[in-house]
Design a protein around this motif. Structure first.
Motif, PDB file in Angstrom:
ATOM      1  N   LYS A 190      -4.342  -3.418  11.026  1.00 38.93           N
ATOM      2  CA  LYS A 190      -3.735  -2.983  12.291  1.00 38.93           C
ATOM      3  C   LYS A 190      -2.920  -4.118  12.894  1.00 38.93           C
ATOM      4  O   LYS A 190      -3.346  -5.261  12.900  1.00 38.93           O
ATOM      5  CB  LYS A 190      -4.844  -2.566  13.271  1.00 38.93           C
ATOM      6  N   GLY A 191      -1.751  -3.770  13.375  1.00 41.90           N
ATOM      7  CA  GLY A 191      -0.896  -4.760  14.020  1.00 41.90           C
ATOM      8  C   GLY A 191      -0.627  -4.377  15.458  1.00 41.90           C
ATOM      9  O   GLY A 191      -1.405  -3.651  16.079  1.00 41.90           O
ATOM     10  N   GLU A 192       0.487  -4.829  15.978  1.00 37.40           N
ATOM     11  CA  GLU A 192       0.841  -4.577  17.370  1.00 37.40           C
ATOM     12  C   GLU A 192       1.494  -3.214  17.570  1.00 37.40           C
ATOM     13  O   GLU A 192       1.642  -2.753  18.701  1.00 37.40           O
ATOM     14  CB  GLU A 192       1.780  -5.679  17.863  1.00 37.40           C
ATOM     15  N   THR A 193       1.916  -2.566  16.471  1.00 34.29           N
ATOM     16  CA  THR A 193       2.578  -1.261  16.567  1.00 34.29           C
ATOM     17  C   THR A 193       1.749  -0.221  15.811  1.00 34.29           C
ATOM     18  O   THR A 193       0.679  -0.523  15.298  1.00 34.29           O
ATOM     19  CB  THR A 193       3.992  -1.330  15.948  1.00 34.29           C
ATOM     20  N   LYS A 194       2.265   0.986  15.710  1.00 33.73           N
ATOM     21  CA  LYS A 194       1.589   2.069  14.993  1.00 33.73           C
ATOM     22  C   LYS A 194       1.963   2.107  13.509  1.00 33.73           C
ATOM     23  O   LYS A 194       1.666   3.077  12.812  1.00 33.73           O
ATOM     24  CB  LYS A 194       1.922   3.415  15.637  1.00 33.73           C
ATOM     25  N   HIS A 195       2.595   1.065  13.035  1.00 30.23           N
ATOM     26  CA  HIS A 195       3.030   1.000  11.642  1.00 30.23           C
ATOM     27  C   HIS A 195       1.885   1.317  10.682  1.00 30.23           C
ATOM     28  O   HIS A 195       2.061   2.048   9.713  1.00 30.23           O
ATOM     29  CB  HIS A 195       3.610  -0.393  11.354  1.00 30.23           C
ATOM     30  N   ASP A 196       0.706   0.789  10.962  1.00 24.81           N
ATOM     31  CA  ASP A 196      -0.446   1.012  10.090  1.00 24.81           C
ATOM     32  C   ASP A 196      -0.801   2.493   9.990  1.00 24.81           C
ATOM     33  O   ASP A 196      -1.158   2.990   8.925  1.00 24.81           O
ATOM     34  CB  ASP A 196      -1.661   0.202  10.564  1.00 24.81           C
ATOM     35  N   GLU A 197      -0.692   3.214  11.099  1.00 22.08           N
ATOM     36  CA  GLU A 197      -1.017   4.644  11.095  1.00 22.08           C
ATOM     37  C   GLU A 197      -0.063   5.415  10.192  1.00 22.08           C
ATOM     38  O   GLU A 197      -0.491   6.308   9.450  1.00 22.08           O
ATOM     39  CB  GLU A 197      -0.964   5.205  12.517  1.00 22.08           C
ATOM     40  N   TYR A 198       1.220   5.084  10.249  1.00 20.57           N
ATOM     41  CA  TYR A 198       2.204   5.767   9.419  1.00 20.57           C
ATOM     42  C   TYR A 198       1.946   5.489   7.939  1.00 20.57           C
ATOM     43  O   TYR A 198       2.002   6.403   7.113  1.00 20.57           O
ATOM     44  CB  TYR A 198       3.635   5.354   9.802  1.00 20.57           C
TER      45      TYR A 198
ATOM     46  N   THR B 106      -8.577  -0.069   5.993  1.00 22.24           N
ATOM     47  CA  THR B 106      -7.749   0.162   7.177  1.00 22.24           C
ATOM     48  C   THR B 106      -8.366  -0.553   8.384  1.00 22.24           C
ATOM     49  O   THR B 106      -8.604   0.063   9.424  1.00 22.24           O
ATOM     50  CB  THR B 106      -7.624   1.675   7.454  1.00 22.24           C
ATOM     51  N   PRO B 107      -8.602  -1.859   8.277  1.00 23.17           N
ATOM     52  CA  PRO B 107      -9.305  -2.595   9.334  1.00 23.17           C
ATOM     53  C   PRO B 107      -8.398  -2.953  10.507  1.00 23.17           C
ATOM     54  O   PRO B 107      -7.172  -2.905  10.413  1.00 23.17           O
ATOM     55  CB  PRO B 107      -9.750  -3.863   8.617  1.00 23.17           C
TER      56      PRO B 107
ATOM     57  N   THR C  81       0.821  -1.207   0.000  1.00 18.99           N
ATOM     58  CA  THR C  81       0.000   0.000   0.000  1.00 18.99           C
ATOM     59  C   THR C  81       0.858   1.261   0.000  1.00 18.99           C
ATOM     60  O   THR C  81       0.508   2.253  -0.647  1.00 18.99           O
ATOM     61  CB  THR C  81      -0.950  -0.024   1.211  1.00 18.99           C
ATOM     62  N   PHE C  82       1.993   1.245   0.683  1.00 23.69           N
ATOM     63  CA  PHE C  82       2.866   2.416   0.753  1.00 23.69           C
ATOM     64  C   PHE C  82       3.301   2.886  -0.633  1.00 23.69           C
ATOM     65  O   PHE C  82       3.518   4.079  -0.852  1.00 23.69           O
ATOM     66  CB  PHE C  82       4.099   2.110   1.620  1.00 23.69           C
TER      67      PHE C  82
END
Length: 173
Positions: free
Chosen positions: A92-100, A126-127, A65-66
């Motif tokens: 969504k994972g365990e970190t904020k990677h998805d938000e970035y 963005t589930p 996606t990036f």
């Protein structure tokens, strides 16, 4: 969550312009391909259903996606397009990677739309879970790819019929 009460694939056919004269770019992320390829199928079938010629749908696949905004920029420079539809899925994972990732992609597509004057459609899921993604890629909430195609057709029609950006400025008026 709004989609919990709505099927994303429901829309009024009678209000949609004919996509026959339009040209589209469709960019699909391969990451989470079980989801993104289902989004692509919904998108492609909807474009064709509403008159888009298969030869006027230019498809590009990217690793994730990036990479959608960069590929959209490349495609916009290579083809004469009325709209660019970008399809991806960041779970969504365990970190904020998805938000970035999601923020970078959404901002990149907004900037590209403004810079090129061509609509760049954010068809990115963005589930929180894989199941939520499945529900929105042909499952119980429809297919977000259909919604992205409908948005692409409507925005392409606006772009094609707009006076903005077609008027010459500067020398040679």
């Amino acid at each position: 969550m709004a989609s919990a009460r709505k099927n994303l694939s429901t829309y009024d056919d009678s209000t949609l312009p004919d996509a026959g004269p339009m040209t589209f770019g469709v960019i699909v992320a391969d990451w989470n391909e079980d989801i993104t390829h289902a989004l692509y199928e919904g998108c492609y079938e909807t474009l064709v259903k509403h008159g888009a010629k298969e030869t006027n749908i230019h498809t590009v696949q990217v690793p994730g996606t990036f990479e959608l905004p960069a590929a959209a920029r490349i495609l916009a420079g290579r083809e004469k397009l009325d709209a660019i539809i970008c399809l991806g899925c960041v779970i969504k994972g365990e970190t904020k990677h998805d938000e970035y990732i999601n923020n970078a992609v959404s901002q990149g597509l907004v900037n590209l739309s403004i810079a090129t004057g061509k609509p760049c459609i954010f068809g990115v899921l963005t589930p929180n879970t894989h199941q939520q993604a499945l529900d929105r890629a042909g499952g119980k909430h429809g297919n977000k790819g259909v919604e992205a195609a409908v948005t692409g057709i409507r925005m392409a029609d606006l772009y094609r019929n707009s006076k903005v950006g077609k008027k010459s400025i500067g020398f040679g008026n």
